[in-house]
Design a protein around this motif. Structure first.
Motif, PDB file in Angstrom:
ATOM      1  N   MET A  47       0.827  -1.191   0.000  1.00  0.00           N
ATOM      2  CA  MET A  47       0.000   0.000   0.000  1.00  0.00           C
ATOM      3  C   MET A  47       0.875   1.260   0.000  1.00  0.00           C
ATOM      4  SD  MET A  47      -3.407  -0.695   2.248  1.00  0.00           S
ATOM      5  CE  MET A  47      -2.656  -0.520   3.881  1.00  0.00           C
ATOM      6  N   VAL A  70       0.493   5.642  -0.385  1.00  0.00           N
ATOM      7  CA  VAL A  70      -0.469   6.759  -0.422  1.00  0.00           C
ATOM      8  C   VAL A  70       0.255   8.096  -0.307  1.00  0.00           C
ATOM      9  CG1 VAL A  70      -0.873   6.666   2.087  1.00  0.00           C
ATOM     10  CG2 VAL A  70      -2.591   7.709   0.612  1.00  0.00           C
ATOM     11  N   LEU A  96      -3.922   5.342  10.217  1.00  0.00           N
ATOM     12  CA  LEU A  96      -3.476   4.467   9.134  1.00  0.00           C
ATOM     13  C   LEU A  96      -2.315   3.585   9.596  1.00  0.00           C
ATOM     14  CD1 LEU A  96      -3.384   3.596   6.154  1.00  0.00           C
ATOM     15  CD2 LEU A  96      -1.977   5.603   5.693  1.00  0.00           C
ATOM     16  N   VAL A 154       2.961   0.101   4.838  1.00  0.00           N
ATOM     17  CA  VAL A 154       2.318   1.213   4.150  1.00  0.00           C
ATOM     18  C   VAL A 154       3.353   2.300   3.917  1.00  0.00           C
ATOM     19  CG1 VAL A 154       0.306   2.715   4.116  1.00  0.00           C
ATOM     20  CG2 VAL A 154       0.332   0.753   5.643  1.00  0.00           C
ATOM     21  N   ALA A 206      -1.877   5.905  -4.065  1.00  0.00           N
ATOM     22  CA  ALA A 206      -3.241   6.400  -3.928  1.00  0.00           C
ATOM     23  C   ALA A 206      -3.175   7.865  -3.484  1.00  0.00           C
ATOM     24  CB  ALA A 206      -4.002   5.570  -2.891  1.00  0.00           C
ATOM     25  N   TYR A 207      -4.232   8.604  -3.765  1.00  0.00           N
ATOM     26  CA  TYR A 207      -4.310  10.033  -3.417  1.00  0.00           C
ATOM     27  C   TYR A 207      -5.420  10.216  -2.388  1.00  0.00           C
ATOM     28  CZ  TYR A 207      -5.519  15.030  -4.244  1.00  0.00           C
ATOM     29  OH  TYR A 207      -5.804  16.378  -4.116  1.00  0.00           O
TER      30      TYR A 207
END
Lengths: 115, 115, 115
Positions: free
Chosen positions: C1, C3, C23, C32, C111-112
């Protein structure tokens, strides 16, 4: 087409629900998978019968509504409003952290829209 | 590099146009495809000659501006302002639903930025 | 993941830092990668010792903080606040244009999220 809408302000519900309604109308032949992730103060909508009813109608058309548990806890902890997960309508899914959901879906190819 | 900027609040135009100007300056050798999708109250900018002129200048540099028809209708329906599509400058493209445009472009690999 | 969080309003720091904390707690086994891009008035946080300390703590957990140079210049040019890049803590990275960073990372599969 796949999209996850992100709402974190209570004031944005009208815009969000309008956006989704327009999207479903416009989609035409092409199927659209629509998800909504709500976190922050936007989760107050879960105590608003009118908004819940509008969500339910969209849910009947296939829209998936997901709620951030951290945000429910924060709202209750602030003393403003405690919403018991067990009393939520069955069409709502609660996830531990809303941001994780937003990342996972985008990784799966969902577009991101913040109304 | 490809990006679609999403603007839905009138107050965000200054930020958006600044962002795009900086992006075009910074892009350097690498070509950047820039699109803008405007929906919600941001479409009021289409009645503002100064903003239209700044959009036109960016359009001359390759930026594509797209307008949500649903938002034009909603603005007119509210009694606040009716903008006739036929009178819009030729560099603007009107699409039936802005959110559909945002999804399609992201599916094509455009990055999403909400100023 | 992976971001990248985008913050452009000073008022959003509390929400952003809460989102990242949640998160990291929720990520569990899965690693992450978290990045933050700050532009616009959000860069005023760089003169706030409390916020800087909280950023440093997240940086120690692997979060990467990136600052838009155009925004630092604009803030100084407005007469409101001049922050000298040379005096910024070492854990902050300054990039010429924040929007370019947002596009590049999304192109890399980040990801945004806009809190």
């Amino acid at each position: 087409m796949k999209v996850i809408f992100h709402i974190n302000e209570f004031e944005k519900w009208e815009t969000l629900l309008g956006n989704i309604t327009n999207l479903l109308k416009d989609g035409g032949d092409e199927a659209v998978k629509v998800r909504v992730l709500m976190n922050g103060p936007s989760v107050k909508a879960l105590s608003d019968e009118t908004l819940l009813q509008r969500m339910r109608e969209l849910s009947d058309k296939g829209v998936r509504f997901t709620v951030c548990r951290n945000s429910l806890k924060a709202l209750c902890g602030s003393g403003e409003l405690c919403i018991d997960e067990k009393n939520l309508p069955e069409f709502l899914t609660v996830v531990p952290a809303g941001v994780t959901e937003l990342i996972k879906r985008q990784t799966e190819g969902y577009a991101y829209i913040k109304p």
